[in-house]
Design an enzyme around this catalytic site. Structure first.
Site, PDB file in Angstrom:
ATOM      1  CG  ASP A 244      -5.004   2.313   1.006  1.00 19.15           C
ATOM      2  OD1 ASP A 244      -5.954   1.508   0.961  1.00 19.15           O
ATOM      3  OD2 ASP A 244      -3.864   1.998   1.386  1.00 19.15           O
TER       4      ASP A 244
ATOM      5  CG  HIS B 290      -3.857  -1.722  -1.450  1.00 23.27           C
ATOM      6  ND1 HIS B 290      -4.971  -2.504  -1.708  1.00 23.27           N
ATOM      7  CD2 HIS B 290      -4.210  -0.904  -0.427  1.00 23.27           C
ATOM      8  CE1 HIS B 290      -5.941  -2.175  -0.868  1.00 23.27           C
ATOM      9  NE2 HIS B 290      -5.514  -1.202  -0.086  1.00 23.27           N
TER      10      HIS B 290
ATOM     11  CB  SER C 247      -0.891   0.015   1.243  1.00 23.96           C
ATOM     12  OG  SER C 247      -1.341   1.341   1.454  1.00 23.96           O
TER      13      SER C 247
ATOM     14  CG  MET D 200     -11.176  -2.598   5.539  1.00 21.99           C
ATOM     15  SD  MET D 200      -9.611  -2.267   4.699  1.00 21.99           S
ATOM     16  CE  MET D 200      -8.671  -1.451   5.993  1.00 21.99           C
TER      17      MET D 200
HETATM   18  C1  DX5 Z   1      -5.955   1.620   5.807  1.00 20.32           C
HETATM   19  C2  DX5 Z   1      -5.574   1.254   4.399  1.00 20.32           C
HETATM   20  C3  DX5 Z   1      -4.446   0.301   4.318  1.00 20.32           C
HETATM   21  C4  DX5 Z   1      -3.178   0.767   4.976  1.00 20.32           C
HETATM   22  C5  DX5 Z   1      -2.534  -0.414   5.596  1.00 20.32           C
HETATM   23  O1  DX5 Z   1      -7.136   2.340   5.794  1.00 20.32           O
HETATM   24  O2  DX5 Z   1      -6.665   0.689   3.697  1.00 20.32           O
HETATM   25  O3  DX5 Z   1      -4.218  -0.131   2.990  1.00 20.32           O
HETATM   26  O4  DX5 Z   1      -2.277   1.376   4.102  1.00 20.32           O
HETATM   27  O5  DX5 Z   1      -1.430  -0.005   6.301  1.00 20.32           O
HETATM   28  P1  DX5 Z   1      -0.637  -0.989   7.259  1.00 20.32           P
HETATM   29  O6  DX5 Z   1      -0.168  -2.155   6.408  1.00 20.32           O
HETATM   30  O7  DX5 Z   1       0.483  -0.144   7.767  1.00 20.32           O
HETATM   31  O8  DX5 Z   1      -1.574  -1.430   8.336  1.00 20.32           O
HETATM   32 ZN    ZN Z   2      -6.330  -0.343   1.669  1.00 21.70          ZN
END
Ligand code: DX5
Ligand code: ZN
Length: 219
Positions: A37, A35, A10, A139
């Protein structure tokens, strides 16, 4: 045995001042998806980027763009994300009133359709769209920020969703708090795509961090 696990870094945790370079680096380091966001400051308490940034990034890698829309409404914007270069467009089951229609719109745009569930949303909320999705995104943190801790109740949800998916060709992706410690349990429960923001971008050697995640996932 578990099929090959895909790693989707991400870019939320990447250096936003050098996004093109960061994309080329995770591509060279062997990521499977990128990914992205997208946050609107309304559905989630944070703002990131939209179609123009995604379009500008498209030139930096050929890896599939896995676009996670944390926006409400999403439906009026789906075409813009398709045109910007998304390959997979994921909407939240908690956003918009008509999930089934959103998924049809995404498919009509020629893209893969994903649906995401917040931690408090039951697996059953996607029971009647299973024949319309290519990907389900669980999630494992409350969406909005990188670097949060994995919510362990989601393991049971992943297991349940894998059962519900049966032999349909649906990818099961997990997002939030995924790292070398949590990856194994997530994959053992049935996930096959791991999103990792801070776990990938915290180090400087992305090939090493992606490799460590992949090894942890396969057990
Ligand atoms: C959170 C996002 C994720 C985030 C994950 O709302 O959807 O994609 O970047 O970050 P980590 O891997 O650091 O938990
Ligand atoms: Zn995400």
């Amino acid at each position: 045995m578990t099929a090959a696990v895909k790693i989707a870094p991400s870019i939320l945790s990447a250096d936003f001042a050098r996004l093109g370079e960061e994309l080329r680096a995770i591509d060279a380091a062997g990521c499977d998806y990128v990914h992205l966001d997208v946050m609107d400051g309304h559905f989630v308490p944070n703002l990131t980027f939209g179609p123009p940034v995604i379009k500008a990034l498209r030139a930096h890698t050929k890896k599939p763009f896995d676009v996670h829309l944390m926006i409400d409404p999403a439906q009026p914007h789906l075409e813009a994300y398709a045109k910007a270069g998304a390959d997979i467009i994921t909407v939240h089951v908690e956003a918009d009133a008509h999930l089934d229609r959103s998924l049809q719109v995404i498919k009509g745009l020629g893209k893969k359709a994903g649906v995401s569930l917040n931690p408090s949303t039951p697996a059953e909320s996607v029971a009647y769209v299973l024949d319309k999705v290519d990907l389900i995104l669980v999630m494992s943190v409350n969406p909005g920020f990188g670097g949060q801790s994995f919510i362990s109740s989601q393991i049971e949800k992943i297991r349940r969703l894998r059962q519900m998916i049966g032999d349909r060709p649906i990818e099961l992706e997990v997002d939030g708090g995924v790292n070398a410690e949590t990856a194994r349990a997530v994959v053992a429960a049935g996930a096959n795509v791991l999103v990792a923001g801070s776990a990938v971008f915290t180090g400087t050697d992305y090939r090493a961090t992606i490799g460590a995640l992949r090894r942890a996932a396969q057990g």
